[in-house]
Design a protein around this motif. Sequence first.
Motif, PDB file in Angstrom:
ATOM      1  N   ILE A 340       0.816  -1.224   0.000  1.00 21.52           N
ATOM      2  CA  ILE A 340       0.000   0.000   0.000  1.00 21.52           C
ATOM      3  C   ILE A 340       0.846   1.269   0.000  1.00 21.52           C
ATOM      4  CG2 ILE A 340      -1.912  -1.147   1.171  1.00 21.52           C
ATOM      5  CD1 ILE A 340      -1.114   0.420   3.704  1.00 21.52           C
ATOM      6  N   THR A 341       2.159   1.156   0.271  1.00 24.08           N
ATOM      7  CA  THR A 341       2.984   2.366   0.384  1.00 24.08           C
ATOM      8  C   THR A 341       3.071   3.124  -0.932  1.00 24.08           C
ATOM      9  OG1 THR A 341       5.015   1.072  -0.015  1.00 24.08           O
ATOM     10  CG2 THR A 341       4.357   1.428   2.282  1.00 24.08           C
ATOM     11  N   GLY A 342       3.070   2.400  -2.059  1.00 24.96           N
ATOM     12  CA  GLY A 342       3.142   3.070  -3.352  1.00 24.96           C
ATOM     13  C   GLY A 342       1.984   4.021  -3.567  1.00 24.96           C
ATOM     14  N   ALA A 343       0.771   3.571  -3.234  1.00 29.29           N
ATOM     15  CA  ALA A 343      -0.416   4.412  -3.402  1.00 29.29           C
ATOM     16  C   ALA A 343      -0.394   5.599  -2.445  1.00 29.29           C
ATOM     17  CB  ALA A 343      -1.676   3.579  -3.174  1.00 29.29           C
ATOM     18  N   ILE A 344       0.231   5.430  -1.276  1.00 29.78           N
ATOM     19  CA  ILE A 344       0.334   6.537  -0.317  1.00 29.78           C
ATOM     20  C   ILE A 344       1.268   7.612  -0.865  1.00 29.78           C
ATOM     21  CG2 ILE A 344       1.062   7.203   2.006  1.00 29.78           C
ATOM     22  CD1 ILE A 344      -1.523   5.611   1.961  1.00 29.78           C
ATOM     23  N   PHE A 345       2.416   7.216  -1.405  1.00 31.20           N
ATOM     24  CA  PHE A 345       3.322   8.174  -2.053  1.00 31.20           C
ATOM     25  C   PHE A 345       2.606   8.896  -3.194  1.00 31.20           C
ATOM     26  CE2 PHE A 345       6.983   5.453  -0.483  1.00 31.20           C
ATOM     27  CZ  PHE A 345       7.560   6.445   0.297  1.00 31.20           C
ATOM     28  N   GLN A 346       1.880   8.138  -4.009  1.00 31.38           N
ATOM     29  CA  GLN A 346       1.176   8.721  -5.157  1.00 31.38           C
ATOM     30  C   GLN A 346       0.119   9.721  -4.709  1.00 31.38           C
ATOM     31  OE1 GLN A 346      -0.333   5.163  -6.923  1.00 31.38           O
ATOM     32  NE2 GLN A 346       1.534   4.718  -8.083  1.00 31.38           N
ATOM     33  N   SER A 347      -0.601   9.392  -3.653  1.00 32.36           N
ATOM     34  CA  SER A 347      -1.691  10.249  -3.182  1.00 32.36           C
ATOM     35  C   SER A 347      -1.195  11.615  -2.740  1.00 32.36           C
ATOM     36  CB  SER A 347      -2.427   9.572  -2.015  1.00 32.36           C
ATOM     37  OG  SER A 347      -3.012   8.354  -2.433  1.00 32.36           O
ATOM     38  N   ALA A 348       0.029  11.664  -2.205  1.00 34.12           N
ATOM     39  CA  ALA A 348       0.619  12.936  -1.775  1.00 34.12           C
ATOM     40  C   ALA A 348       1.431  13.583  -2.894  1.00 34.12           C
ATOM     41  CB  ALA A 348       1.508  12.707  -0.557  1.00 34.12           C
ATOM     42  N   ASN A 349       1.355  12.997  -4.101  1.00 33.88           N
ATOM     43  CA  ASN A 349       2.101  13.494  -5.264  1.00 33.88           C
ATOM     44  C   ASN A 349       3.609  13.488  -4.999  1.00 33.88           C
ATOM     45  OD1 ASN A 349       2.286  14.346  -7.894  1.00 33.88           O
ATOM     46  ND2 ASN A 349       1.818  16.495  -7.474  1.00 33.88           N
ATOM     47  N   ARG A 350       4.075  12.459  -4.280  1.00 35.87           N
ATOM     48  CA  ARG A 350       5.499  12.347  -3.964  1.00 35.87           C
ATOM     49  C   ARG A 350       6.102  11.124  -4.661  1.00 35.87           C
ATOM     50  NH1 ARG A 350       7.799  15.387  -0.015  1.00 35.87           N
ATOM     51  NH2 ARG A 350       9.651  14.761  -1.225  1.00 35.87           N
ATOM     52  N   THR A 351       5.957  11.097  -5.977  1.00 34.85           N
ATOM     53  CA  THR A 351       6.587  10.001  -6.722  1.00 34.85           C
ATOM     54  C   THR A 351       8.108  10.124  -6.715  1.00 34.85           C
ATOM     55  OG1 THR A 351       6.231  11.247  -8.778  1.00 34.85           O
ATOM     56  CG2 THR A 351       4.617   9.533  -8.232  1.00 34.85           C
ATOM     57  N   ASP A 352       8.619  11.296  -6.294  1.00 29.96           N
ATOM     58  CA  ASP A 352      10.065  11.438  -6.146  1.00 29.96           C
ATOM     59  C   ASP A 352      10.579  10.530  -5.024  1.00 29.96           C
ATOM     60  OD1 ASP A 352       8.626  13.031  -4.339  1.00 29.96           O
ATOM     61  OD2 ASP A 352      10.303  14.411  -4.052  1.00 29.96           O
ATOM     62  N   LEU A 353       9.854  10.524  -3.884  1.00 31.42           N
ATOM     63  CA  LEU A 353      10.225   9.642  -2.781  1.00 31.42           C
ATOM     64  C   LEU A 353       9.953   8.179  -3.143  1.00 31.42           C
ATOM     65  CD1 LEU A 353       8.952  11.596   0.375  1.00 31.42           C
ATOM     66  CD2 LEU A 353      11.304  11.363  -0.465  1.00 31.42           C
ATOM     67  N   LEU A 354       8.896   7.958  -3.913  1.00 29.63           N
ATOM     68  CA  LEU A 354       8.596   6.603  -4.378  1.00 29.63           C
ATOM     69  C   LEU A 354       9.756   6.071  -5.214  1.00 29.63           C
ATOM     70  CD1 LEU A 354       6.539   4.268  -4.743  1.00 29.63           C
ATOM     71  CD2 LEU A 354       5.658   5.491  -6.733  1.00 29.63           C
ATOM     72  N   LEU A 355      10.330   6.943  -6.037  1.00 26.64           N
ATOM     73  CA  LEU A 355      11.463   6.549  -6.872  1.00 26.64           C
ATOM     74  C   LEU A 355      12.694   6.223  -6.019  1.00 26.64           C
ATOM     75  CD1 LEU A 355      12.840   6.151  -9.576  1.00 26.64           C
ATOM     76  CD2 LEU A 355      13.182   8.634  -9.709  1.00 26.64           C
ATOM     77  N   VAL A 356      12.961   7.037  -5.003  1.00 30.87           N
ATOM     78  CA  VAL A 356      14.085   6.770  -4.097  1.00 30.87           C
ATOM     79  C   VAL A 356      13.903   5.411  -3.423  1.00 30.87           C
ATOM     80  CG1 VAL A 356      15.252   7.498  -1.969  1.00 30.87           C
ATOM     81  CG2 VAL A 356      14.580   9.209  -3.669  1.00 30.87           C
ATOM     82  N   SER A 357      12.690   5.157  -2.954  1.00 28.26           N
ATOM     83  CA  SER A 357      12.390   3.869  -2.321  1.00 28.26           C
ATOM     84  C   SER A 357      12.602   2.724  -3.299  1.00 28.26           C
ATOM     85  CB  SER A 357      10.941   3.860  -1.817  1.00 28.26           C
ATOM     86  OG  SER A 357      10.593   2.603  -1.291  1.00 28.26           O
ATOM     87  N   GLY A 358      12.205   2.923  -4.554  1.00 34.64           N
ATOM     88  CA  GLY A 358      12.370   1.885  -5.567  1.00 34.64           C
ATOM     89  C   GLY A 358      13.831   1.571  -5.845  1.00 34.64           C
ATOM     90  N   VAL A 359      14.676   2.605  -5.874  1.00 37.85           N
ATOM     91  CA  VAL A 359      16.110   2.396  -6.111  1.00 37.85           C
ATOM     92  C   VAL A 359      16.724   1.594  -4.969  1.00 37.85           C
ATOM     93  CG1 VAL A 359      18.346   3.541  -6.292  1.00 37.85           C
ATOM     94  CG2 VAL A 359      16.373   4.456  -7.537  1.00 37.85           C
ATOM     95  N   LEU A 360      16.422   1.984  -3.726  1.00 40.89           N
ATOM     96  CA  LEU A 360      16.957   1.272  -2.564  1.00 40.89           C
ATOM     97  C   LEU A 360      16.450  -0.169  -2.518  1.00 40.89           C
ATOM     98  CD1 LEU A 360      16.597   4.098   0.128  1.00 40.89           C
ATOM     99  CD2 LEU A 360      18.692   3.335  -1.015  1.00 40.89           C
TER     100      LEU A 360
END
Length: 476
Positions: A340-360
């Motif tokens: 569910i964390t991906g949708a939470i990042f998206q909801s706040a328009n923070r796909t930048d943090l989603l991308l950082v999480s994806g890299v790690l």
Amino acid sequence: MNLIDEFKKGVFYSAIGKYSNVIVQLLVQAILSRLLTPKEYGVVAVVNVFLVFFQMLADFGIGPAIIQNKKLTKKDINSIFIFSFYLAILLGILFMFLGYPISLFYNDAIYVPISIVLGVCVFFYGILVVPQNMLLREKNFMTVNMVTVIANVLSGIISITLALLGFSYYSLIISNTIKAAFLFFVFYFKTNLKVQFKLDVAPIKKIFSFSKNQFIFNFINYFSGNLDKILIGRFFSASALAYYDKSYQLSLYPNQILTNVIYPVIQPIMSDYETKIDKIKNVYLMLTRFLGTIGLSLSVFLMFTSQEIILFLFGDQWGGSVQTFQVLAFSVWIQLILTITGAIFQSANRTDLLLVSGVLTAITNITAMIIGIYTGKIELVALLLVVAFTLNFLQTNYLLMYRMFNSNYQEFFKILVKPAMMAASQVIVFILLPELPFANFINLALKGLIFVLVFGIGLIATGEMKLIKNIILKKK
């Protein structure tokens, strides 16, 4: 309609669809696992890895961007659909030729004709992205879920029929292609989109910033989640890949039953609260507590009943999946919350943090996979992946709690104390439980009853029963 009521309505239709799909999939898999061999499943598992990759390319981050951007007009969305149409044609043709390098890599010519059939499947999944997400944008959860159920039933009937007629792995491939085509045509006519030849790039620019980060995340997430199957298929046998893939897919069923009911609803609803970070945080913590309450105890149950579950669902020829599933079962609760964390990042328009999480996530997952492959045992690949999932759980929630919500770990882990106590009680009960002398199904049924009894007592003793009631019954 307030936020809670919107969630309840969305989750209601999502639940009907997802639970129906899980039941259909389990029934179909139970039948096909007795008609097809592990080697045949292994062949399909290999090509499915590449199919998922091309589906990800076809999405291009467009789906979530359509949901998030409320300024897009119907004309804009139709232009984006035309872009996805051309992209789908290109990807479908490329996939048809992909069979040649795949055959060389795996030293098996069978992937050439398989890729030609699946090229059509890639095309339909590509042009499906816009109409499906347009319906989700409009919060039309009922249509999306009911049509998906019908498509899965149709696909299941076709695959079983073809398997009985001796079509081998083609029974899975052809049915998947027909399913994709069915979903597209129904969603297309539901949204009144139009196919035209002129391509307007202006609407693409409107969603580029959001979709770019989303696409890069999906791209990285794909490799971190599928490299294990690519390498096992290359350096192990097709049967070993089938055993691993079967146990891995089974460990994801709780996600389909729980998280996948909630996930499609989060962004369409929470995107309306993009600037209200505290409200998004409260929803995330509520969902985490709910999923942790169920997931931690469920992980324990699956670990102690892995053999009974595998043999009951798929038959004796799948005994090679038991130990791998037992290891992966421990990560079920982690995967439930991470999903569910991906949708939470998206909801706040923070796909930048989603991308950082994806890299790690990619770094830890790929490292674990390579080391696991080097050991030569699928059970150790699974064990190292569980370690990677745990590290990713920590880093993702650091980005959420510290960077996005301006909070801390203490607030997050505090809500998991009672769920952890309930899980600990399950461990004690199953350790003390003597070995049952009955048939496999009876043993599974008895252990299931014990799990439900201990879980119910745990809900009452910890007060988590109130949480469940509030989520299901709360009106305001």
